[in-house]
Design an enzyme around this catalytic site. Structure first.
Site: not given
Length: 526
Positions: A48, A104, A148, A194, A338, A340, A419
């Protein structure tokens, strides 16, 4: 009547005083209120941010292939992304100025071992050694994710990647190189990021690489060339679970006593909330939390998949032998999450009546809200006026409920919030966003929620903002950004610039109050 009005006025006054005290108490929170050794950081991942997709002997990952075939949002790629491969020193300087305790990041498998197994790329080794050393030179802890999402394309081509149990051996060999090369300095390892979402996007819905699905399933508008949506998600998750356990076993057997690090796994952790108080909807929310979090946490803590998954998925869900159960149970030093927000769900028992079912049908629920729609009141036309129509509506109660769930159902493991962040859609005219007070507010209420959970007994050890800088988002490419540090993707040099949230976070990390004091002396509220 007068007495009634007087009572009502007193009640409103008392409520106002209580609200003021709550806001004032939250505003007065500083990082010193957290336990000694608590770590604050921010994160990213290799594909990313790094760019340099084919430089210095790096070979393609499945994400390079996917984006080059035009499947990503806006047909974007991460060939350059934020160009951290060339600009890591500048980025570490910005992290240091911000006051991060930790950063991270992940290791690109196809940069370090271009063919997925075999020869190590000395240039890849040099890059990660340099990054780690630069972090440590500035007093920043490296928190390193081994995998990842960016599987080497070579392994996908050779044996269908995650579908083949051979991948477990290659994961372990990759991890061995990482532990041997970097473990003298890296003390916090995540095996897999994930693993409870990659099997769905890549092997059920088919909207993520390697784009496998089968009719009548799959994301609307996507036709997969091959796949089996009913079986493959469960098989892939099973292999990821055992790849994780194998990496942990290797680390504990060969490295941990000498290197003194910790190792865990990181899960996507939306909190599923019932849409109504009906018992069937309450049960549906519990079932969703089992299907997503429990998919991995139940075997890691108890040695088997959740009973509701075994019941609904049947023989599609691989069975664990006694030896396999012993191998996965307890294979973590911490659990990364993570988080949200929340997703509201309702019961949908009709799904279980279908003769052919995928993972989503086995859940037997329907979404009342979608990811990044934490509030049921944000579903009107106003919410979808422009662009993707996405935003994070803060729901700190979802984090508190998640942490309580881990505390009560999974024996209160050490937790790292890896996250948490708020996204925004970029200005269509190309203007840069400097003022992101909404992001500061979002982070403030979640940090406060984390502290409340700690005070209620939750074993939270660290909190990381997603993301340190704008990145190529796996689902949204460059059309939904989370960075504390903005990146001008229109500039050849990928210019960095600090947003107001970066300045707020820096103030908090350097000892300031959680909620800043305004020039007029009042405290900002959430």
């Amino acid at each position: 009547m007068e007495q009634s009005r007087g009572s009502s006025s007193r009640l409103r006054f008392l409520l106002a005083v209580l609200l003021f005290e709550l806001v004032s108490a939250a505003a007065a929170i500083t990082r010193d209120d957290f336990p000694e050794g608590f770590v604050f950081g921010a994160g990213s991942s290799a594909y990313q941010v790094e760019g340099a997709w084919a430089e210095e002997r790096k070979k393609p990952s499945i994400w390079d292939t996917y984006t080059h075939q035009g499947y990503a949002f806006d047909h974007a790629t991460a060939d350059v992304a934020a160009d951290q491969y060339h600009k890591y020193k500048e980025d570490v300087r910005l992290m240091h100025e911000m006051g991060l305790d930790a950063y991270r990041f992940s290791i690109s498998w196809s940069r370090l071992i271009p063919d997925g197994r075999g020869a190590v790329n000395p240039k890849g080794l040099e890059y990660y050694n340099n990054l780690i050393d630069e972090l440590l030179k500035h007093g920043i802890q490296p928190h390193t994710t081994i995998y990842h999402f960016d599987l080497p394309q070579a392994l996908q081509d050779e044996y269908n990647g995650l579908l083949n149990p051979r991948v477990i051996e290659d994961f372990t060999a990759f991890a061995d190189v990482c532990f041997r090369s970097f473990g003298d300095r890296v003390k916090q390892w995540t095996t897999v990021n994930e693993p409870n979402i990659e099997p769905l996007g890549g092997y059920d819905m088919g909207y993520l690489p390697p784009r496998r699905c089968s009719s009548p399933f799959g994301f609307p508008g996507i036709t997969c060339a091959e796949g089996n949506s009913t079986m493959e998600p469960y098989v892939v998750a099973h292999h990821l679970l055992f790849a994780h356990a194998s990496m942990v076993s290797l680390y504990r057997r060969k490295y941990q006593a000498v290197q003194g690090g910790r190792i865990g796994i990181t899960l996507l952790a939306w909190w599923y909330e019932p849409a109504t108080t009906k018992p069937e909807d309450v049960a549906a929310a519990e079932r969703m939390n089992d299907f997503t979090l429990g998919w991995f946490l139940h075997p890691l803590v108890y040695g088997d998949y959740p009973p509701v998954m075994k019941r609904n998925a049947g023989s599609k869900l691989p069975a664990l032998t006694a030896e396999e159960s012993a191998r996965v149970r307890g294979s973590f030093d911490f659990v990364g999450v993570n988080q949200y927000g929340a997703i509201y769900v309702a019961d949908d028992p009709s799904q279980l009546k279908r003769e052919l079912r995928d993972y989503s049908a086995d859940e037997a629920t329907k979404y009342v809200t979608q990811p990044f729609e934490s509030s049921r009141h944000q579903l009107g036309q106003e919410f979808k006026q422009r662009g993707l129509g996405l935003r994070n509506d803060d729901a700190p109660w979802a984090l508190r409920k998640l942490l309580e769930h881990l505390q009560t159902k999974y024996a209160n493991p050490p937790v790292v919030i890896y996250e948490n962040g708020a996204g925004h859609e970029p200005d269509p005219s190309g203007g840069l966003l400097y003022d992101d007070e909404f992001r500061s507010r979002f982070l403030q209420v979640y940090i406060e929620a984390a502290l409340q959970s700690i005070r209620n007994g939750s074993n939270v050890r660290s909190y990381f903002v997603w993301s340190f800088m704008d990145v190529f988002e796996y689902i949204f490419a460059y059309q939904f950004q989370f960075g504390l540090i903005g990146v001008d993707y229109g500039a050849e040099g990928r210019t960095r610039y600090a947003r107001s949230s970066a300045r707020w976070y820096a103030g908090f990390l350097h000892g300031g109050e959680l909620r800043m004091v305004a020039p007029d002396g009042s405290r900002a509220s959430s």
